[in-house]
Design a protein around this motif. Structure first.
Motif, PDB file in Angstrom:
ATOM      1  N   GLU A  61       0.821  -1.218   0.000  1.00 56.75           N
ATOM      2  CA  GLU A  61       0.000   0.000   0.000  1.00 56.75           C
ATOM      3  C   GLU A  61       0.858   1.271   0.000  1.00 56.75           C
ATOM      4  O   GLU A  61       0.482   2.280  -0.587  1.00 56.75           O
ATOM      5  CB  GLU A  61      -0.947   0.012   1.205  1.00 56.75           C
ATOM      6  CG  GLU A  61      -2.062  -0.999   1.117  1.00 56.75           C
ATOM      7  CD  GLU A  61      -3.001  -0.753  -0.071  1.00 56.75           C
ATOM      8  OE1 GLU A  61      -3.354   0.411  -0.329  1.00 56.75           O
ATOM      9  OE2 GLU A  61      -3.370  -1.734  -0.724  1.00 56.75           O
ATOM     10  N   ILE A  62       1.994   1.212   0.656  1.00 56.43           N
ATOM     11  CA  ILE A  62       2.900   2.370   0.664  1.00 56.43           C
ATOM     12  C   ILE A  62       3.365   2.667  -0.756  1.00 56.43           C
ATOM     13  O   ILE A  62       3.376   3.823  -1.190  1.00 56.43           O
ATOM     14  CB  ILE A  62       4.104   2.118   1.597  1.00 56.43           C
ATOM     15  CG1 ILE A  62       3.632   2.011   3.040  1.00 56.43           C
ATOM     16  CG2 ILE A  62       5.165   3.206   1.438  1.00 56.43           C
ATOM     17  CD1 ILE A  62       4.691   1.516   3.998  1.00 56.43           C
ATOM     18  N   LEU A  63       3.705   1.623  -1.480  1.00 59.68           N
ATOM     19  CA  LEU A  63       4.159   1.797  -2.857  1.00 59.68           C
ATOM     20  C   LEU A  63       3.035   2.389  -3.712  1.00 59.68           C
ATOM     21  O   LEU A  63       3.264   3.321  -4.485  1.00 59.68           O
ATOM     22  CB  LEU A  63       4.637   0.473  -3.435  1.00 59.68           C
ATOM     23  CG  LEU A  63       5.163   0.528  -4.861  1.00 59.68           C
ATOM     24  CD1 LEU A  63       6.430   1.368  -4.934  1.00 59.68           C
ATOM     25  CD2 LEU A  63       5.422  -0.867  -5.383  1.00 59.68           C
ATOM     26  N   LEU A  64       1.834   1.870  -3.569  1.00 61.76           N
ATOM     27  CA  LEU A  64       0.705   2.393  -4.340  1.00 61.76           C
ATOM     28  C   LEU A  64       0.473   3.872  -4.059  1.00 61.76           C
ATOM     29  O   LEU A  64       0.251   4.668  -4.976  1.00 61.76           O
ATOM     30  CB  LEU A  64      -0.567   1.608  -4.027  1.00 61.76           C
ATOM     31  CG  LEU A  64      -0.628   0.187  -4.572  1.00 61.76           C
ATOM     32  CD1 LEU A  64      -1.882  -0.514  -4.071  1.00 61.76           C
ATOM     33  CD2 LEU A  64      -0.583   0.188  -6.083  1.00 61.76           C
ATOM     34  N   LYS A  65       0.545   4.239  -2.807  1.00 62.23           N
ATOM     35  CA  LYS A  65       0.341   5.637  -2.430  1.00 62.23           C
ATOM     36  C   LYS A  65       1.417   6.529  -3.042  1.00 62.23           C
ATOM     37  O   LYS A  65       1.122   7.598  -3.582  1.00 62.23           O
ATOM     38  CB  LYS A  65       0.342   5.778  -0.901  1.00 62.23           C
ATOM     39  CG  LYS A  65       0.087   7.186  -0.422  1.00 62.23           C
ATOM     40  CD  LYS A  65       0.016   7.262   1.088  1.00 62.23           C
ATOM     41  CE  LYS A  65      -0.314   8.677   1.535  1.00 62.23           C
ATOM     42  NZ  LYS A  65      -0.493   8.773   2.971  1.00 62.23           N
TER      43      LYS A  65
END
Length: 147
Positions: A41-45
């Motif tokens: 999720e960090i990467l997506l954000k």
């Protein structure tokens, strides 16, 4: 790992050079790598923030927005994309500059370069050469951007 980075860079460069709207094609390109992968999720954000800023955001700003240490963010990018956050941001910024020049031409080139986050024309020229493999001579730019 180095040959993977070169191949990835070549494929991304080809997408940017051959289309007017690189974001859709870049999304499709990266989707191939993520079909069976649960993406952090960090990467997506951070990917979304980079796209929204057209590549004009620092690693520190991204890390703060994601509430993560910059080193962790770098590790995620290397793990999932095979390139650094900074390199990915540069690719997105160059793609946006290419889109603007393709759409609006080279009139007021310096202002367009500055608006897209480059410090000066030399800064843009270095990225142009890095991503295309050729110097941005006025003749080449005229051909590419129909001026």
């Amino acid at each position: 790992m180095r040959s993977i980075n070169k191949k990835l860079e070549y494929e991304i460069r080809t997408i940017i050079e051959n289309c007017n709207e690189p974001y859709d094609d870049l999304n499709k390109f990266f989707e191939r790598y993520f079909i069976d992968t649960v993406i952090d999720e960090i990467l997506l954000k951070t990917l979304k923030l980079i796209e929204e800023s057209h590549g004009n955001i620092t690693v520190f700003e991204l890390a703060n927005s994601a509430d993560v240490h910059p080193k962790k963010l770098e590790r995620l990018f290397i793990q999932y994309l095979g390139i650094s956050v900074k390199k990915f941001s540069k690719i997105i910024r160059f793609g946006e500059m290419h889109r603007v020049l393709s759409k609006y031409g080279m009139e007021n080139l310096i202002q367009k370069i500055l608006d897209k986050g480059y410090f000066d024309q030399a800064h843009f020229n270095r990225d142009f050469k890095k991503f295309t493999g050729v110097n941005p001579s006025s003749e080449l730019m005229s051909i590419l951007y129909n001026t």
